[in-house]
Design a protein around this motif. Structure first.
Motif, PDB file in Angstrom:
ATOM      1  N   SER A  82      43.697  45.027  29.849  1.00  0.00           N
ATOM      2  CA  SER A  82      43.204  44.034  30.980  1.00  0.00           C
ATOM      3  C   SER A  82      44.395  43.682  31.928  1.00  0.00           C
ATOM      4  O   SER A  82      44.297  43.498  33.086  1.00  0.00           O
ATOM      5  CB  SER A  82      42.446  42.779  30.517  1.00  0.00           C
ATOM      6  OG  SER A  82      41.144  43.297  29.901  1.00  0.00           O
ATOM      7  N   GLU A  83      45.263  43.170  31.067  1.00  0.00           N
ATOM      8  CA  GLU A  83      46.623  42.755  31.780  1.00  0.00           C
ATOM      9  C   GLU A  83      47.226  43.892  32.431  1.00  0.00           C
ATOM     10  O   GLU A  83      47.650  43.484  33.581  1.00  0.00           O
ATOM     11  CB  GLU A  83      47.430  42.232  30.901  1.00  0.00           C
ATOM     12  CG  GLU A  83      48.322  40.841  31.156  1.00  0.00           C
ATOM     13  CD  GLU A  83      49.026  40.209  29.907  1.00  0.00           C
ATOM     14  OE1 GLU A  83      48.338  39.620  28.826  1.00  0.00           O
ATOM     15  OE2 GLU A  83      50.281  40.366  30.139  1.00  0.00           O
ATOM     16  N   ARG A  85      45.870  46.370  34.115  1.00  0.00           N
ATOM     17  CA  ARG A  85      45.327  46.421  35.133  1.00  0.00           C
ATOM     18  C   ARG A  85      45.352  45.350  36.346  1.00  0.00           C
ATOM     19  O   ARG A  85      45.395  45.558  37.372  1.00  0.00           O
ATOM     20  CB  ARG A  85      43.495  46.465  34.950  1.00  0.00           C
ATOM     21  CG  ARG A  85      43.081  47.623  34.146  1.00  0.00           C
ATOM     22  CD  ARG A  85      41.359  47.658  34.100  1.00  0.00           C
ATOM     23  NE  ARG A  85      41.030  46.683  33.364  1.00  0.00           N
ATOM     24  CZ  ARG A  85      40.592  46.737  32.313  1.00  0.00           C
ATOM     25  NH1 ARG A  85      40.796  47.728  31.521  1.00  0.00           N
ATOM     26  NH2 ARG A  85      39.843  45.615  31.728  1.00  0.00           N
ATOM     27  N   ASN A  86      45.410  44.175  35.790  1.00  0.00           N
ATOM     28  CA  ASN A  86      45.847  42.913  36.565  1.00  0.00           C
ATOM     29  C   ASN A  86      46.893  42.967  37.397  1.00  0.00           C
ATOM     30  O   ASN A  86      46.959  42.682  38.559  1.00  0.00           O
ATOM     31  CB  ASN A  86      45.617  41.724  35.483  1.00  0.00           C
ATOM     32  CG  ASN A  86      45.577  40.504  36.515  1.00  0.00           C
ATOM     33  OD1 ASN A  86      46.684  39.737  36.198  1.00  0.00           O
ATOM     34  ND2 ASN A  86      44.522  40.260  37.360  1.00  0.00           N
ATOM     35  N   LEU A 110      39.965  37.193  43.647  1.00  0.00           N
ATOM     36  CA  LEU A 110      39.133  37.527  42.523  1.00  0.00           C
ATOM     37  C   LEU A 110      40.191  37.654  41.310  1.00  0.00           C
ATOM     38  O   LEU A 110      40.499  37.156  40.311  1.00  0.00           O
ATOM     39  CB  LEU A 110      38.183  38.558  42.404  1.00  0.00           C
ATOM     40  CG  LEU A 110      37.326  38.559  41.079  1.00  0.00           C
ATOM     41  CD1 LEU A 110      36.324  37.404  41.115  1.00  0.00           C
ATOM     42  CD2 LEU A 110      36.499  40.025  41.443  1.00  0.00           C
ATOM     43  N   PRO A 111      41.455  38.740  41.623  1.00  0.00           N
ATOM     44  CA  PRO A 111      42.251  39.104  40.828  1.00  0.00           C
ATOM     45  C   PRO A 111      43.285  38.089  40.193  1.00  0.00           C
ATOM     46  O   PRO A 111      43.770  38.005  39.221  1.00  0.00           O
ATOM     47  CB  PRO A 111      43.107  40.259  41.461  1.00  0.00           C
ATOM     48  CG  PRO A 111      42.072  40.870  42.446  1.00  0.00           C
ATOM     49  CD  PRO A 111      41.440  39.645  43.096  1.00  0.00           C
ATOM     50  N   TYR A 114      42.530  35.924  37.075  1.00  0.00           N
ATOM     51  CA  TYR A 114      42.704  36.442  35.612  1.00  0.00           C
ATOM     52  C   TYR A 114      44.172  36.965  35.362  1.00  0.00           C
ATOM     53  O   TYR A 114      44.422  37.495  34.416  1.00  0.00           O
ATOM     54  CB  TYR A 114      42.005  37.833  35.452  1.00  0.00           C
ATOM     55  CG  TYR A 114      40.503  37.417  35.556  1.00  0.00           C
ATOM     56  CD1 TYR A 114      39.648  36.640  34.905  1.00  0.00           C
ATOM     57  CD2 TYR A 114      39.683  38.167  36.731  1.00  0.00           C
ATOM     58  CE1 TYR A 114      38.449  36.474  35.022  1.00  0.00           C
ATOM     59  CE2 TYR A 114      38.447  37.778  37.032  1.00  0.00           C
ATOM     60  CZ  TYR A 114      37.800  36.955  35.939  1.00  0.00           C
ATOM     61  OH  TYR A 114      36.465  36.815  36.383  1.00  0.00           O
ATOM     62  N   GLU A 116      48.048  35.867  34.550  1.00  0.00           N
ATOM     63  CA  GLU A 116      48.534  34.975  33.551  1.00  0.00           C
ATOM     64  C   GLU A 116      49.310  34.049  34.214  1.00  0.00           C
ATOM     65  O   GLU A 116      49.016  32.557  34.151  1.00  0.00           O
ATOM     66  CB  GLU A 116      49.600  35.698  32.439  1.00  0.00           C
ATOM     67  CG  GLU A 116      48.902  36.865  31.813  1.00  0.00           C
ATOM     68  CD  GLU A 116      48.254  36.071  30.328  1.00  0.00           C
ATOM     69  OE1 GLU A 116      48.682  35.580  29.596  1.00  0.00           O
ATOM     70  OE2 GLU A 116      46.742  35.883  30.609  1.00  0.00           O
TER      71      GLU A 116
ATOM     72  N   SER B 318      37.707  45.308  35.972  1.00  0.00           N
ATOM     73  CA  SER B 318      38.704  46.197  36.813  1.00  0.00           C
ATOM     74  C   SER B 318      39.897  45.415  37.368  1.00  0.00           C
ATOM     75  O   SER B 318      40.948  46.038  37.220  1.00  0.00           O
ATOM     76  CB  SER B 318      38.024  47.125  37.703  1.00  0.00           C
ATOM     77  OG  SER B 318      37.719  46.314  38.844  1.00  0.00           O
ATOM     78  N   VAL B 319      39.692  44.039  37.905  1.00  0.00           N
ATOM     79  CA  VAL B 319      40.756  43.307  38.288  1.00  0.00           C
ATOM     80  C   VAL B 319      41.442  42.621  37.191  1.00  0.00           C
ATOM     81  O   VAL B 319      42.305  41.673  37.464  1.00  0.00           O
ATOM     82  CB  VAL B 319      40.234  42.488  39.441  1.00  0.00           C
ATOM     83  CG1 VAL B 319      39.839  43.370  40.675  1.00  0.00           C
ATOM     84  CG2 VAL B 319      39.274  41.358  38.959  1.00  0.00           C
ATOM     85  N   GLY B 320      41.150  42.850  35.933  1.00  0.00           N
ATOM     86  CA  GLY B 320      41.900  42.123  34.997  1.00  0.00           C
ATOM     87  C   GLY B 320      41.156  41.176  33.866  1.00  0.00           C
ATOM     88  O   GLY B 320      41.915  40.704  33.202  1.00  0.00           O
ATOM     89  N   ALA B 321      39.758  41.026  34.091  1.00  0.00           N
ATOM     90  CA  ALA B 321      39.229  39.881  33.425  1.00  0.00           C
ATOM     91  C   ALA B 321      39.311  40.325  31.783  1.00  0.00           C
ATOM     92  O   ALA B 321      38.949  41.619  31.733  1.00  0.00           O
ATOM     93  CB  ALA B 321      37.803  39.795  33.919  1.00  0.00           C
ATOM     94  N   LYS B 322      39.675  39.437  31.257  1.00  0.00           N
ATOM     95  CA  LYS B 322      39.531  39.861  29.603  1.00  0.00           C
ATOM     96  C   LYS B 322      37.914  39.859  29.100  1.00  0.00           C
ATOM     97  O   LYS B 322      37.243  39.074  29.694  1.00  0.00           O
ATOM     98  CB  LYS B 322      40.455  39.297  28.735  1.00  0.00           C
ATOM     99  CG  LYS B 322      41.852  39.455  29.269  1.00  0.00           C
ATOM    100  CD  LYS B 322      42.881  38.880  28.480  1.00  0.00           C
ATOM    101  CE  LYS B 322      44.226  39.255  28.903  1.00  0.00           C
ATOM    102  NZ  LYS B 322      45.087  38.127  29.480  1.00  0.00           N
ATOM    103  N   ASP B 325      37.172  36.154  29.091  1.00  0.00           N
ATOM    104  CA  ASP B 325      36.709  35.564  30.606  1.00  0.00           C
ATOM    105  C   ASP B 325      35.333  35.738  30.814  1.00  0.00           C
ATOM    106  O   ASP B 325      34.651  35.034  31.405  1.00  0.00           O
ATOM    107  CB  ASP B 325      37.678  36.259  31.728  1.00  0.00           C
ATOM    108  CG  ASP B 325      39.271  35.988  31.450  1.00  0.00           C
ATOM    109  OD1 ASP B 325      39.648  34.837  30.856  1.00  0.00           O
ATOM    110  OD2 ASP B 325      39.999  36.915  31.611  1.00  0.00           O
TER     111      ASP B 325
END
Ligand SMILES: Nc1ncnc2c1ncn2[C@@H]1O[C@H](COP(=O)(O)OP(=O)(O)OP(=O)(O)O)[C@@H](O)[C@H]1O
Ligand SMILES: [Mg+2]
Lengths: 225, 404
Positions: A82-83, A85-86, A110-111, A114, A116, B318-322, B325
């Motif tokens: 996830s990280e 991708r983020n 949105l991005p 998430y 850090e 896809s945008v980074g949610a774990k 989340d």
């Protein structure tokens, strides 16, 4: 210089039910350098989207080696993916995939939800990006009030929000007319000229002509470049 | 055209279905929480009332009431206690520092200069004010002399004073009690409605001798007496002694029932707890059922919601949610919904409790506790029943969510 993406003998097998499985990717070797513009072509079902998802860490290879920005992706935890991708990837999908109940601005932001480390002024940055694609006046609209091309531009802004190295676009113009499609492709070209690595999946040779390098996939194998 | 209409009607249906589900879910939680609110408020009210009563009643006091338990149950008040009983107790129990006999007459017509009022008259000894810790704020208590002479004197409650005298000072004035002229010697302090239950401020207090002779035409029997003991720790023991003592005086043979009842403050608490207990059981069952129903509606709603929103989950991933989340997002939605239900339920419960108080004179007391318990319960339901759908959402594989 190390490549941005390095795939060696990557295979992907999907299990269907109890004891049936299909091997969709059968040994992909791929090297992507920073700043490249690549088009991936192939017939329907050849494995383009599957490859794209692997590059974008939405999924992991069944076997092989995949280094993204120098990091081995196989064996990473879900949270680490996830990280990745983020921070490294910006996705653009064929059907835009905007949140219908959120405004354009909220969709673009949105991005950052998430991320850090949240840098300040995210809204100012979002506004700047939207201005880049000519949508600064639509910030508070809901997606359903936008045309398809406008929606895809919002999706592109969302992909850019966290300033990733790679933009992955899976048939980004598949639902757009040719004029709008070329607008989107011009935007991607501009981004590439500014240093972004862009990978586009497409059926359309005109679209592929924007790319500096075209990869053909057939039955899970890269057949030629 | 037909196709568009079809799509439109389906979209409308979906919205209404979801709204209806949300509404139903919030509503059933609201019912459950309102039941809980009522339970907490009545329980608290009962205890508060009990402790108020105990304070007024006196923790060192017992109340002896004429008539057996059975006769009281069928509301036939036989009188068995006498003034002589009171004297005998006063003389035989060393630590009984107050023995106050009482007899009352309800709805007595009283008047002053054309102002008419109907009030209860309580006949008692001159220790009444001390015995009930109830100060005389104007004038003074009547005397032992008044008691012996069966004098026509009275203490009046605050409300009676206002009804009869308005702003006039009542002390020394004569009021008409039925046909008897009675001189007001003092005014009792306002008690207010803090005790819950009946009005206390409308009473007229007169020497018990006067009340018996002139209002009741009664020479011997009294209704109740109140005994206070110095040694509060021996109260149970004294109570038993009193019982034996009165049985002997009344000549009740072994095996027969008492012709009187003795209450202590403990009994008040028991009575109130029993009174509210049955309500609590009933409301509790309704509450639990509706909370469980609400929980399942919620779980169902969220399973549907997860299915309808796989694409959204996919985008977020896809945008980074774990995973967590996504889990938190759906849990937050569930809790939001149940919190709305909880707050709504508290309001319903508040209204319901007030209504109960009005209609059935239930003791009700609201505090932060009732609100917090309701809120906490609604959160627990949100988490308990929202967790499973939320974790299903969180564990959707990103590629599957994206593929729809
Ligand atoms: N999660 C999955 N489970 C099972 N099979 C899958 C899964 N994802 C893809 N496949 C199968 O893998 C094959 C390749 O799919 P993929 O989506 O990569 O094709 P594609 O080249 O993108 O095709 P298109 O041009 O139609 O988008 C298809 O046969 C598809 O059915
Ligand atoms: Mg595809």
């Amino acid at each position: 210089m190390n490549p941005l993406c390095l795939m060696e003998n990557v295979k992907k097998t999907f299990r269907i039910g109890e004891d049936l499985s299909v091997e969709v990717l059968k040994g992909i070797d791929l090297k992507v350098d920073e700043g490249e513009f690549i088009a991936i072509m192939g017939t329907s079902g050849s494995g383009k989207s599957t490859l794209m998802n692997l590059i974008g860490c939405l999924d992991v290879p069944t076997s092989g080696r995949y280094l993204l920005a120098g990091r081995e992706v196989l064996g990473l935890l879900d949270d680490d993916l996830s990280e990745l991708r983020n921070t490294h990837i910006g996705f653009v999908f064929q059907s835009f995939y905007l949140l219908p109940y959120a405004t354009v601005l909220e969709n673009v932001l949105l991005p950052t939800l998430y991320r850090e480390k949240t840098a300040g002024h995210v809204e100012r940055r979002a506004a700047e990006i939207l201005k880049l694609v000519g949508l600064e006046k639509r910030m508070n609209f809901r997606p359903n009030r936008l045309s398809g091309g406008e929606q895809q531009r919002v999706a592109l802004c969302r992909a850019l929000m966290n300033d990733p190295e790679i933009i992955l676009a899976d048939e980004p113009t598949g639902q757009l007319d040719s004029k709008t499609a070329s607008e989107i492709m011009n935007l991607l070209s501009d981004l590439n000229k500014k240093g972004k690595t862009v990978i586009v999946v497409t059926h359309d040779a005109t679209i592929a002509s924007y790319a500096g390098r075209v990869i053909h996939i057939k039955d899970g194998i890269i057949i030629d470049e | 055209m037909n196709r568009i209409l079809n799509i439109l009607s389906q979209a409308l249906e979906a919205v209404i279905a979801l709204k209806l589900r949300s509404f139903f879910c919030t509503f059933s939680i609201a019912i459950g929480i309102s039941a809980v609110t009522i339970i907490v408020a009545t329980t608290e009210g009962a205890y508060k009332k009990a402790f108020d009563l105990v304070e007024v009643f006196g923790p060192d006091a017992v109340l002896i009431v004429s008539g057996s338990e059975e006769s009281r149950a069928i509301a036939r008040r036989e009188k068995t206690l006498t003034l002589a009983d009171a004297d005998a107790i006063r003389n035989s129990f060393g630590t009984a520092y107050l023995v106050v006999p009482m007899s009352s007459v309800h709805d007595v017509n009283v008047s002053y200069k054309g102002n008419r009022y109907s009030a209860p008259v309580v006949g008692t000894t001159n220790d009444y004010s001390v015995s009930w810790t109830w100060p005389v704020v104007e004038g003074s208590d009547f005397t032992e002399e008044d008691l012996k002479r069966a004098a026509n004197v009275a203490l009046i409650g605050n409300e009676t004073m206002h009804e009869l005298f308005g702003d006039e000072n009542p002390v020394g004035k004569f009021i008409q009690v039925r046909t008897i002229p009675v001189q007001v010697v003092g005014v009792l302090q306002e008690r207010g409605a803090s005790m819950g239950g009946g009005n206390l401020d409308n009473r007229i207090v007169m020497p018990i001798t006067t009340v018996m002779k002139k209002l009741q035409n009664e020479s011997k029997y009294i209704a109740v007496m109140r005994v206070r003991f110095e040694d509060i720790e021996n109260l149970d023991f004294h109570r038993e002694e009193l019982r034996e003592f009165l049985r002997m005086r009344h000549g009740i043979p072994e095996g027969e029932l008492d012709d009187f009842q003795i209450f202590a403050s403990k009994d008040i608490i028991k009575f109130l707890v029993a009174l509210t207990g049955s309500l609590i059981v009933f409301v509790g069952i309704v509450g639990i059922i509706s909370l469980i129903v609400a929980g399942f509606v919620l779980a169902n709603l969220f399973h549907l919601s997860v299915s309808e929103r796989t694409a959204e989950i996919g985008i977020r991933r896809s945008v980074g949610a774990k995973k967590r989340d996504i889990l938190h997002q759906f849990l937050a939605e569930a809790i939001l919904l149940t919190t709305a239900g909880g707050v709504l339920g508290f309001l319903f419960g508040y209204g319901g409790a007030k209504l109960l108080q009005k209609l059935a004179d239930f003791p009700i007391h609201f505090s932060w506790k009732a609100f917090m318990i309701g809120l906490l319960l609604s959160w627990i339901i949100g988490i308990l029943f929202g967790l499973q759908p939320a974790s299903r959402a969180a564990n959707l594989k990103p590629i599957e969510a994206i593929r729809g």
